[in-house]
Each structure stands twice: as C-alpha cells, then as structure tokens.
Design a protein around this motif. Structure first.
Motif, PDB file in Angstrom:
ATOM      1  N   UNK A 108       1.007  -1.115  -0.119  1.00 36.61           N
ATOM      2  CA  UNK A 108      -0.035  -0.060   0.073  1.00 36.61           C
ATOM      3  C   UNK A 108       1.031   1.329   0.057  1.00 36.61           C
ATOM      4  N   UNK A 109       1.949   1.271   0.545  1.00 43.49           N
ATOM      5  CA  UNK A 109       2.855   2.343   0.452  1.00 43.49           C
ATOM      6  C   UNK A 109       3.394   2.521  -0.888  1.00 43.49           C
ATOM      7  N   UNK A 110       3.862   1.377  -1.613  1.00 41.99           N
ATOM      8  CA  UNK A 110       4.389   1.814  -3.002  1.00 41.99           C
ATOM      9  C   UNK A 110       3.179   2.208  -3.800  1.00 41.99           C
ATOM     10  N   UNK A 111       1.664   1.691  -3.678  1.00 42.30           N
ATOM     11  CA  UNK A 111       0.867   2.053  -4.387  1.00 42.30           C
ATOM     12  C   UNK A 111       0.795   3.559  -4.081  1.00 42.30           C
ATOM     13  N   UNK A 112       0.670   3.873  -3.051  1.00 42.73           N
ATOM     14  CA  UNK A 112       0.335   5.504  -2.553  1.00 42.73           C
ATOM     15  C   UNK A 112       1.565   6.400  -3.435  1.00 42.73           C
ATOM     16  N   UNK A 113       2.901   5.884  -3.467  1.00 44.23           N
ATOM     17  CA  UNK A 113       3.700   6.605  -3.939  1.00 44.23           C
ATOM     18  C   UNK A 113       3.372   6.956  -5.627  1.00 44.23           C
ATOM     19  N   UNK A 114       2.701   6.153  -6.094  1.00 49.07           N
ATOM     20  CA  UNK A 114       2.343   6.042  -7.533  1.00 49.07           C
ATOM     21  C   UNK A 114       0.971   6.947  -7.581  1.00 49.07           C
ATOM     22  N   UNK A 115       0.261   7.274  -6.580  1.00 50.47           N
ATOM     23  CA  UNK A 115      -0.874   7.908  -6.580  1.00 50.47           C
ATOM     24  C   UNK A 115      -0.849   9.223  -6.154  1.00 50.47           C
ATOM     25  N   UNK A 116      -0.805  10.240  -6.858  1.00 48.06           N
ATOM     26  CA  UNK A 116      -0.553  11.622  -6.262  1.00 48.06           C
ATOM     27  C   UNK A 116      -1.899  12.036  -5.777  1.00 48.06           C
ATOM     28  N   UNK A 117      -1.826  13.019  -4.928  1.00 47.88           N
ATOM     29  CA  UNK A 117      -3.202  13.491  -4.324  1.00 47.88           C
ATOM     30  C   UNK A 117      -4.221  13.932  -5.126  1.00 47.88           C
ATOM     31  N   UNK A 118      -3.455  14.715  -6.259  1.00 47.15           N
ATOM     32  CA  UNK A 118      -4.510  15.204  -7.230  1.00 47.15           C
ATOM     33  C   UNK A 118      -5.328  13.986  -7.847  1.00 47.15           C
ATOM     34  N   UNK A 119      -4.559  12.702  -8.357  1.00 46.22           N
ATOM     35  CA  UNK A 119      -5.276  11.845  -8.776  1.00 46.22           C
ATOM     36  C   UNK A 119      -6.272  11.005  -7.872  1.00 46.22           C
ATOM     37  N   UNK A 120      -5.817  11.094  -6.628  1.00 49.76           N
ATOM     38  CA  UNK A 120      -6.635  10.386  -5.514  1.00 49.76           C
ATOM     39  C   UNK A 120      -7.895  11.239  -5.584  1.00 49.76           C
ATOM     40  N   UNK A 121      -7.740  12.610  -5.538  1.00 50.59           N
ATOM     41  CA  UNK A 121      -9.119  13.496  -5.278  1.00 50.59           C
ATOM     42  C   UNK A 121      -9.951  13.275  -6.628  1.00 50.59           C
ATOM     43  N   UNK A 122      -9.101  12.956  -7.877  1.00 46.93           N
ATOM     44  CA  UNK A 122     -10.130  12.665  -8.892  1.00 46.93           C
ATOM     45  C   UNK A 122     -10.857  11.288  -8.889  1.00 46.93           C
ATOM     46  N   UNK A 123     -10.464  10.295  -8.144  1.00 49.44           N
ATOM     47  CA  UNK A 123     -10.941   9.224  -7.731  1.00 49.44           C
ATOM     48  C   UNK A 123     -12.198   8.968  -6.799  1.00 49.44           C
TER      49      UNK A 123
END
Length: 604
Positions: free
Chosen positions: A71-86
């Motif tokens: 989950x840490x590695x997944x978080x590194x690949x998912x920027x906050x802007x992309x997370x907000x878009x989801x």
C-alpha cells in the motif's frame, strides 16, 4: 548437540523459500500466476498436509507487513490530485459495494446456517471485503494497475480499508462479552481522522525534509532505513488505534508521491515488499484447514460459490452503473469476488465476543482462503475469454488512463549544467522529460524551475524501472565525470535492448570507451564549448571570420579522424600526426566553398 545451535527460525525460512522457489516458477510457467503458486506452497507445507510449519498465525502476523509495504508503494504512485479525481469511485462505488455486498452475504449466511442475525451480520459484512494484497498483485502482474480498470478496482479496495473502523465498531457493539475499556465508535472515528491528519502533515512536510538531508549526506543505508521507518512508523500509529496498518502506510505514500524521492523510495522498498507479500500468501495458504473443509465440504462449497457469485454480481451491477463496459465490469466482479485478509481479524473478534464459535471462524476462514485461491484462475479465464471475443486485452489503449499528450518521453540521468540544457531543448519540442539526480540541492533548484527531477542513482535498474523507463523513447546519461559504462550500460541493454541511449563523455578517452560499449551517440562535454572559446580567442588576434571557420573545420576533421583511429585500434596515441602543431596552410580545392581572404596563406 550440533543441532541445538540452529536458530529456530532458520528451518522454517528454508522451508518457505524452498517451497516458493519450486512452485512459484512452476505456476508462472503455466501462466497461473505467482499468487496461486504461493498459496499452493502454503497449503502443501502447512499443518493440513506435510506439517513442515505448524504456526501459520504467527507467520501471518509478520507477513502482513507485505500488505503494508504494498500500500505504501501504491500510495507513492498515486498523487493527491489523482486520488482526489477518484473520490467518486472511492466514496460512491466503494461505499455501495461494501454495503450491498455485506448485506447480501449476511442474507446468504442466514440461508445456509442456523446463525442468529447478529452472528450472520458479523460474518457477512467481513465477507464483503476483498483482498487488497491479492487484487493489487494480480493487477501489477498484468501491468494494468494504472489503467481505468485498475484504478476503479483499487478505489473499492481503498474504501474497504476505510470501512474497517465501522466494522470493528459493529462487532464490538454486538459482542456478548463487551470490553469495558473499548472506546465508543464516534471516538474511534475521531481518532482515525486525527491520525490520518497527523500522517498527512508529517508526510507532506517532515519526511521530505528528512530525506533531503539524508540524500545530501549520501548515506544510502540511512536512506533505506528512513524509508522503512516511514512505512513502519505510519503502520504503528494506525495499529496502536486498532486500525488498518496498510491504510496508514498508504497515506504516507500518497503524501510522498509528489516529492523528488518517490522513485528512490519505491526502488528501495520493492525487494522487501516482494518477499513479504509472497510470505503473506504462503501464510494464507497455511491457514487452510483441510479437515474443516473435508468435514463440511458441502457447506464450504456452497458458501464459496455463493460469496463469489454474489460479489461478482454486485460489483458488476455497480461498475456498469458507473460507466464500465459489460465485459470489464464482469471481470472486475471476478477480480473482487474473494474474501479479504481482514476477514480473519474480524472472524477472530466475533469469536472472542462469543458471536460465533471458534470452529465457525475456522470454517469461514477456509471460505476466504479458497475464494482467494480461485480468483486468479477465474480472472485469467475471463481475460482469455475477452481476448477471444474482442481481441482486446485489459491493458489495451481504450482502457488506459491518459494524461497530457506529449510528443515523446525522455529520461535524463544527471541534471547538472549539461543535462539541464538537454532537458530544456527537449521540452521546447513538447517532449515529456523526467530527470534523475543524486544532488538534493540541485533537485530542489531544478524543481523550483518546473523541471521534473527525482532523487536516485539513475544507473540502477530498479530506479529506472520505478521512473517508468518502459514508457520512455530515449535515455540520456548526462552524469559528470568518467563513469564506467561496463557496469552501467550492460544491465540497461539487457533489460531494454531497443531503447535509444545517448551519453555524455568526460573526455576523448571516455568517448572511445562509451562508443566501444555500444552507445551510438556520445557527446564530449567540453568539446563544443572549447571550440567556441578558441573561436573567440582567434578573434582577439584580428582573425577574420572566414579564416576562423576554416580553422575550425580543419580541427574538427582532424579530431574526427583521430577518434576513428582510436576507436578502431583502442590505442589512444593513434592519430598523433593529425594534431595541429603549427600554422595551417589551406588548399582552395580542398576547402570547397569556404571563402578566402587576403590573410590566408594559399598553397598552390
């Protein structure tokens, strides 16, 4: 006795590794996936068959850190802007999936057992959760985690991690042996929000500062230790509140996703993640009690079939409602149809609260394990059926998540005075440029100028892979100094033989070494700037522009001839007769179109 000096963990470690080394490549060879190989290894060496390891619960507690690192590695690949878009998929699709799947499975348990509604609820709701470790491993194996399909699947998994708090609260509220020290649900929710906010602040501001200091000092071991500390520290914070360790690690990763250290962190964490995640699947396989399955095989089979069918159907309907195509919605349902690893925890809590018996907890644990083992097979079958019917795989272009269109992608290793010039020229053409450097201060300056620079040694294969070299059209190595091409280029060529590579040479000796190593385009770092200064120096002596041009052309010709001789012979003294040792005389016939003036000495 000599055997008394053998550490207790050593025989178990040999058994784990031996079983994995034999079965994982075998299952991979037959395209069944590494996950199924790990699960099979656990079943074989576990208590139900060979009995080589008899405490799977103890192993599982340690192996859960594989999920945390994942989950840490997944978080590194998912920027906050992309997370907000989801957010729509996370809180809309994810919430609907947890509620509807949980209630439907509660009804299934009531139909197939004599449970009370309370017992059915504390079993049905956990069965509605899927396995984050299994699903993300399958997505990564097929390289579709970054597609729309992968991100929508992950959004549901992420909400499931958030749902752990209310599920624990429900189990505690229905418990027949209430814990007098247990916190009320609203207080747990408030503490969760506070913990997440704390992780956001630390990950956003404190951790990048720590990594910058360590990067400046060049202490690689300390950098790895700091990476592990950030992961385990966030996991410890969440675990101390009785929450999901993986969720804390994910938040820490997301907060570091926009830092220049994300690729170095991913490369350093990856070996630990792979080993521990494999151990987790082995431990899951070991928990399968074949005695329970054999004793109640009809009930187990009905529960497994019912769980997977209901979850597939719920996810299918919801995914279609959120705009996913029919075939891919069905595949998404199969992918998320298994029970999840957190079910083991909730079943144990339900048994501790005397809502279900220990035997029932083992039975539903077997249902989860069997459903996890079946998922890779069903997902593989569905993927092959899709290709057979439509000719398009899940990672096809119509399913990719597209960013801004670029003319191409280039990775530049070294973003000093040389690399920055190359980067700006490429960007002027609309090329997407990603640079890698080890100088933390230079990285900060470059990023302030909107150059995408990340910390790390760009000569390492794992750093390049984390930076996305598979999608790159060009690799430029602009490192200062006479770096060794043998140690750097051979591994890169072995992994990506068709990738064009350009390199910066320290001097002519380094130029020859790089050319002989197979790099077609090599540029000496001071060659053109030295020629430019030579032209300026000639101008000081009143030399005309036409004569300066002629002298430059002659020098370039002679230097090129020398390089050719040195490249072929390997002797750096070759071509010494081509050095300019005195005043040049020019033959008009040889000079072609170069204009002459009265100052030139013409040889008849």
């Amino acid at each position: 006795m000599a055997g008394s000096h053998i550490p207790a963990f050593l025989p178990e470690a040999v058994v784990y590794l031996g079983a994995s080394v034999v079965l994982v490549p075998l299952f991979t060879r037959f395209k069944l996936g590494a996950v199924l190989g790990y699960l099979a290894a656990g079943i074989i060496i576990g208590p139900s068959l060979l009995g080589l390891v008899n405490e799977p619960e103890r192993v599982l507690q340690f192996a859960e850190f594989g999920i945390v690192l994942l989950l840490f590695v997944i978080g590194l690949e998912l920027q906050p802007s992309r997370l907000w878009a989801l957010r729509r998929d996370i809180f809309g699709l994810g919430a609907a999936q947890v509620v509807l799947s949980g209630l439907a499975l509660t009804g299934l348990v009531l139909m197939l057992t004599s449970f009370t509604w309370q017992a059915a609820l504390v079993v049905g709701l956990p069965l509605g959760l899927s396995s984050t470790a299994l699903v993300m491993q399958l997505l990564n194996e097929r390289k579709i985690a970054g597609t729309e399909f992968g991100e929508r699947s992950f959004s549901m998994l992420l909400f499931q991690d958030l749902a752990i708090v209310p599920l624990l609260t429900i189990v505690a509220a229905l418990s027949r042996v209430p814990d007098p020290d247990a916190l009320p649900g609203w207080q747990m929710a408030l503490m969760t929000v506070g913990a997440l906010a704390f992780l956001v602040v630390v990950g956003r501001f404190a951790l990048p500062w720590v990594f910058r200091i360590i990067g400046t000092l060049g202490a690689r071991e300390a950098f790895v230790a700091a990476a592990l500390l950030s992961v385990l520290g966030s996991a410890l914070l969440m675990a101390s509140l009785g929450l999901s360790m993986a969720l804390g690690a994910f938040v820490a990763g997301v907060m570091l996703a926009e830092s220049p250290y994300r690729h170095a962190l991913e490369a350093d964490i990856e070996p630990f993640r792979g080993l521990l995640l494999g151990l987790f699947f082995v431990a899951i396989g070991m928990t399968l009690d074949l005695g329970v399955v054999a004793g109640q095989w009809a009930l187990v089979a009905a529960l497994v079939a019912g769980v997977m069918a209901i979850k597939t159907g719920v996810v299918f309907v919801l995914a279609r409602g959120f705009g996913t195509g029919t075939i891919r919605a069905f595949q998404m349902g199969l992918l998320l149809s298994q029970g999840g690893e957190f079910g083991f925890v909730l079943f144990a809590e339900a048994a501790r609260g005397m809502l279900i018996s220990r035997e029932a907890a083992q039975l539903f644990g077997a249902v989860v394990t069997i459903s996890m083992a079946l998922t890779p097979l069903l997902f593989l079958l569905a993927s092959r059926l899709q290709v057979a019917r439509t000719g398009a795989a899940l990672d096809g272009p119509e399913n990719a998540v597209h960013g801004d269109e670029a003319e191409g992608r280039a990775i530049i290793v070294g973003v000093g005075r040389f690399g920055q010039v190359v980067a700006q020229m490429l960007r002027g053409r609309g090329i997407e440029v990603l640079a890698i450097d080890l100088d933390s201060e230079l990285i900060e300056v470059s990023r302030s100028l909107d150059i995408a620079v990340y910390y790390g040694d760009g000569r390492r294969i794992e750093i390049l892979r984390a930076a996305g070299i598979e999608r790159a059209d060009l690799l430029v190595i602009a490192i200062e100094g006479a770096w060794d091409p043998a140690a750097t280029l051979a591994p890169i060529r072995g992994q990506w033989p068709d990738l064009p590579i350009m390199a910066r040479a320290f001097d002519r000796t380094h130029w020859v070494t790089l050319r002989r190593s197979g790099v077609e385009t090599v540029v000496r770092e001071t060659f053109d700037s030295a020629i430019h200064m030579g032209r300026e120096a000639l101008g000081v002596f009143g030399t005309s522009d036409s004569m300066i041009d002629a002298i430059e052309a002659e020098y370039r010709r002679r230097d090129g001839d020398r390089l050719d001789l040195q490249l072929v012979s390997g002797d750096f003294r070759a071509g010494a007769d081509q050095l300019i040792r005195g005043r040049l005389s020019f033959d008009p016939a040889a000079l072609g179109e170069i204009p002459f003036d009265d100052e030139m000495e013409i040889v008849p």
